[in-house]
Design an enzyme around this catalytic site. Structure first.
Site, PDB file in Angstrom:
ATOM      1  N   TYR A  65       0.834  -1.213   0.000  1.00 60.06           N
ATOM      2  CA  TYR A  65       0.000   0.000   0.000  1.00 60.06           C
ATOM      3  C   TYR A  65       0.865   1.259   0.000  1.00 60.06           C
ATOM      4  CZ  TYR A  65      -4.360  -2.431  -0.088  1.00 60.06           C
ATOM      5  OH  TYR A  65      -5.402  -3.194  -0.519  1.00 60.06           O
ATOM      6  N   ARG A  68       1.902   1.766  -3.491  1.00 63.71           N
ATOM      7  CA  ARG A  68       0.805   2.307  -4.304  1.00 63.71           C
ATOM      8  C   ARG A  68       0.590   3.794  -4.006  1.00 63.71           C
ATOM      9  NH1 ARG A  68      -4.312  -1.465  -3.965  1.00 63.71           N
ATOM     10  NH2 ARG A  68      -5.144   0.200  -5.271  1.00 63.71           N
ATOM     11  N   GLN A  98     -15.125   3.522  -7.683  1.00 67.15           N
ATOM     12  CA  GLN A  98     -14.547   2.328  -7.063  1.00 67.15           C
ATOM     13  C   GLN A  98     -13.068   2.579  -6.758  1.00 67.15           C
ATOM     14  OE1 GLN A  98     -16.011  -1.384  -9.367  1.00 67.15           O
ATOM     15  NE2 GLN A  98     -16.313   0.331 -10.730  1.00 67.15           N
ATOM     16  N   ASN A  99     -12.550   3.707  -7.194  1.00 72.07           N
ATOM     17  CA  ASN A  99     -11.116   3.969  -7.055  1.00 72.07           C
ATOM     18  C   ASN A  99     -10.784   4.462  -5.653  1.00 72.07           C
ATOM     19  OD1 ASN A  99     -11.080   3.297  -9.697  1.00 72.07           O
ATOM     20  ND2 ASN A  99     -10.827   5.376 -10.480  1.00 72.07           N
ATOM     21  N   ASP A 101      -7.759   6.080  -5.198  1.00 71.33           N
ATOM     22  CA  ASP A 101      -6.584   6.935  -5.385  1.00 71.33           C
ATOM     23  C   ASP A 101      -6.810   8.408  -5.052  1.00 71.33           C
ATOM     24  OD1 ASP A 101      -7.932   7.937  -7.717  1.00 71.33           O
ATOM     25  OD2 ASP A 101      -7.002   6.393  -8.960  1.00 71.33           O
ATOM     26  N   HIS A 116     -14.967   1.867  -2.341  1.00 71.40           N
ATOM     27  CA  HIS A 116     -13.961   0.907  -1.883  1.00 71.40           C
ATOM     28  C   HIS A 116     -12.951   1.535  -0.938  1.00 71.40           C
ATOM     29  CE1 HIS A 116     -14.855  -1.900  -5.567  1.00 71.40           C
ATOM     30  NE2 HIS A 116     -15.745  -1.985  -4.609  1.00 71.40           N
ATOM     31  N   CYS A 147      -6.071   3.588  21.150  1.00 67.00           N
ATOM     32  CA  CYS A 147      -6.189   2.331  21.910  1.00 67.00           C
ATOM     33  C   CYS A 147      -4.981   1.409  21.772  1.00 67.00           C
ATOM     34  CB  CYS A 147      -7.463   1.588  21.497  1.00 67.00           C
ATOM     35  SG  CYS A 147      -7.287   0.714  19.921  1.00 67.00           S
ATOM     36  N   GLY A 184     -14.437   3.448 -17.373  1.00 66.97           N
ATOM     37  CA  GLY A 184     -13.259   2.674 -16.980  1.00 66.97           C
ATOM     38  C   GLY A 184     -13.470   1.602 -15.940  1.00 66.97           C
ATOM     39  N   ASN A 210     -15.013   3.579 -22.404  1.00 63.16           N
ATOM     40  CA  ASN A 210     -14.080   2.483 -22.124  1.00 63.16           C
ATOM     41  C   ASN A 210     -13.537   2.003 -23.475  1.00 63.16           C
ATOM     42  OD1 ASN A 210     -12.879  -0.018 -21.410  1.00 63.16           O
ATOM     43  ND2 ASN A 210     -14.327  -0.290 -19.723  1.00 63.16           N
TER      44      ASN A 210
HETATM   45  P1  OAD Z   1     -10.612  -3.177 -13.742  1.00 58.98           P
HETATM   46  O1  OAD Z   1      -9.102  -3.171 -13.753  1.00 58.98           O
HETATM   47  O2  OAD Z   1     -11.301  -4.456 -13.484  1.00 58.98           O
HETATM   48  O3  OAD Z   1     -11.129  -2.621 -15.154  1.00 58.98           O
HETATM   49  C1  OAD Z   1     -10.581  -1.474 -15.719  1.00 58.98           C
HETATM   50  C2  OAD Z   1     -11.381  -1.106 -16.948  1.00 58.98           C
HETATM   51  O4  OAD Z   1     -10.863   0.130 -17.434  1.00 58.98           O
HETATM   52  C3  OAD Z   1     -11.320  -2.110 -18.103  1.00 58.98           C
HETATM   53  O5  OAD Z   1     -12.644  -2.377 -18.561  1.00 58.98           O
HETATM   54  C4  OAD Z   1     -10.506  -1.366 -19.179  1.00 58.98           C
HETATM   55  O6  OAD Z   1     -10.953  -1.688 -20.508  1.00 58.98           O
HETATM   56  C5  OAD Z   1     -10.834   0.080 -18.851  1.00 58.98           C
HETATM   57  N1  OAD Z   1      -9.831   1.051 -19.300  1.00 58.98           N
HETATM   58  C6  OAD Z   1      -8.508   0.874 -19.522  1.00 58.98           C
HETATM   59  N2  OAD Z   1      -7.932   2.018 -19.916  1.00 58.98           N
HETATM   60  C7  OAD Z   1      -8.914   2.972 -19.934  1.00 58.98           C
HETATM   61  C8  OAD Z   1      -8.945   4.358 -20.258  1.00 58.98           C
HETATM   62  N3  OAD Z   1      -7.837   5.016 -20.631  1.00 58.98           N
HETATM   63  N4  OAD Z   1     -10.124   5.014 -20.156  1.00 58.98           N
HETATM   64  C9  OAD Z   1     -11.257   4.358 -19.774  1.00 58.98           C
HETATM   65  N5  OAD Z   1     -11.275   3.044 -19.459  1.00 58.98           N
HETATM   66  C10 OAD Z   1     -10.128   2.359 -19.540  1.00 58.98           C
HETATM   67  O7  OAD Z   1     -11.041  -2.043 -12.713  1.00 58.98           O
HETATM   68  P2  OAD Z   1     -12.392  -1.869 -11.896  1.00 58.98           P
HETATM   69  O8  OAD Z   1     -13.573  -2.253 -12.710  1.00 58.98           O
HETATM   70  O9  OAD Z   1     -12.362  -0.526 -11.283  1.00 58.98           O
HETATM   71  O10 OAD Z   1     -11.646  -3.412  -5.801  1.00 58.98           O
HETATM   72  O11 OAD Z   1     -12.179  -2.930 -10.760  1.00 58.98           O
HETATM   73  C11 OAD Z   1     -13.142  -3.015  -9.765  1.00 58.98           C
HETATM   74  C12 OAD Z   1     -12.499  -3.364  -8.461  1.00 58.98           C
HETATM   75  O12 OAD Z   1     -11.689  -4.529  -8.596  1.00 58.98           O
HETATM   76  C13 OAD Z   1     -11.540  -2.345  -7.915  1.00 58.98           C
HETATM   77  O13 OAD Z   1     -12.163  -1.255  -7.290  1.00 58.98           O
HETATM   78  C14 OAD Z   1     -10.788  -3.163  -6.926  1.00 58.98           C
HETATM   79  C15 OAD Z   1     -10.558  -4.422  -7.708  1.00 58.98           C
HETATM   80  O14 OAD Z   1     -10.565  -5.577  -6.971  1.00 58.98           O
HETATM   81  C16 OAD Z   1     -11.162  -3.322  -4.566  1.00 58.98           C
HETATM   82  O15 OAD Z   1     -10.022  -2.957  -4.350  1.00 58.98           O
HETATM   83  C17 OAD Z   1     -12.147  -3.707  -3.525  1.00 58.98           C
END
Ligand code: OAD
Length: 235
Positions: A65, A68, A98-99, A101, A116, A147, A184, A210
């Site tokens: 972490y 990151r 869901q990000n 960052d 998240h 604590c 995304g 996307n």
């Molecule tokens: P993913 O890594 O699963 O998916 C990322 C998506 O972004 C894909 O569909 C890509 O095609 C798309 N992508 C890539 N480059 C892009 C760009 N320049 N512009 C737009 N889209 C683009 O990420 P999430 O769906 O966010 O959870 O993943 C969901 C969760 O899975 C995260 O929040 C995390 C992970 O486990 C936790 O940490 C709880």
């Protein structure tokens, strides 16, 4: 629906919601979770992002972490983040992400619901005290000033429930929207993946940005990166 019609729907909307995932931050240099170059490619999630992993190797998980955080601290919001923030400064709307960052907030978005959690917070495992944290290394693992319990990253791990506050607020924000722009996300991690489908009505215009569209139900899929598509859509 064409891009021009999507721009019209946005211009006529009384509230626009953005639902974002890791792809929103790709062009800021932050790897996605899945797909080529994804964050999980070099690491097994069950070795790092689970309560069990933290219980058995807290040092390894904290180091990951901290790494990151360092990557995100070096990153800057891109044109897509700025277009969303600029739009929301001028119009009613909000972001559900869901990000973890914090780039939407750094780009100036007024309302961001983090489903998240956040890389920039830590939480005591014993008393639940939560506090801001921007450390990028820990010579000693952090303990709670209140604590003495161990702190953990303020993010949601695999197998954990979503935090009740954001999980309660997110559907309300999405339900208010006449236009939802999904950016995304691979839409595979539940329950976040189903949130737009549950919250939208038949009248809601859903637009997906996307390069590799993944979200069923969008009337327009813009197969471009967020940094290119969002300014075209919003500015
Ligand atoms: P993913 O890594 O699963 O998916 C990322 C998506 O972004 C894909 O569909 C890509 O095609 C798309 N992508 C890539 N480059 C892009 C760009 N320049 N512009 C737009 N889209 C683009 O990420 P999430 O769906 O966010 O959870 O993943 C969901 C969760 O899975 C995260 O929040 C995390 C992970 O486990 C936790 O940490 C709880």
């Amino acid at each position: 629906m064409s891009l021009e019609q999507a721009r019209e729907a946005i211009a006529e909307a009384s509230y626009v919601a953005f639902f974002t995932g890791a792809g929103m931050s790709t062009e800021s240099g932050i790897p996605t979770f899945r797909g080529s170059g994804g964050l999980w490619e070099g690491f097994r999630p069950e070795e790092l992002a689970t309560p069990g992993a933290f219980a058995s190797s807290p040092r390894r998980v904290w180091d990951w972490y901290c790494w990151r955080r360092q990557k995100v601290a070096e990153a800057v919001p891109h044109a897509g983040h700025l277009a969303v923030a600029d739009y929301l400064e001028r119009h009613p709307g909000g972001v559900v992400t869901q990000n973890v960052d914090g780039l939407h907030q750094r780009s100036g978005c007024p309302e961001v619901i983090e489903l998240h959690g956040s890389l920039w917070r830590r939480r005591c495992q014993v008393c639940d005290l939560e506090e801001p944290d921007d450390s990028t290394e820990y010579p000693e693992l952090p303990v709670c000033s209140s604590c003495g319990g161990s702190f953990r990253p303020g993010v949601v791990w695999f197998g954990e429930s979503l935090p009740p506050g954001p999980w309660g607020q997110a559907p309300k924000l999405l339900q208010r929207a006449d236009v939802i722009i999904v950016v995304g996300t691979s839409a595979v991690v539940e329950p976040a993946a189903s949130l737009v489908g549950w919250s939208r009505s038949e009248a809601t215009t859903v637009i997906e940005v996307n390069p590799d569209p993944a979200h069923g139900g969008a009337v327009l899929q813009i197969a471009q990166g967020a940094g290119e598509a969002l300014p075209r859509l919003l500015l």
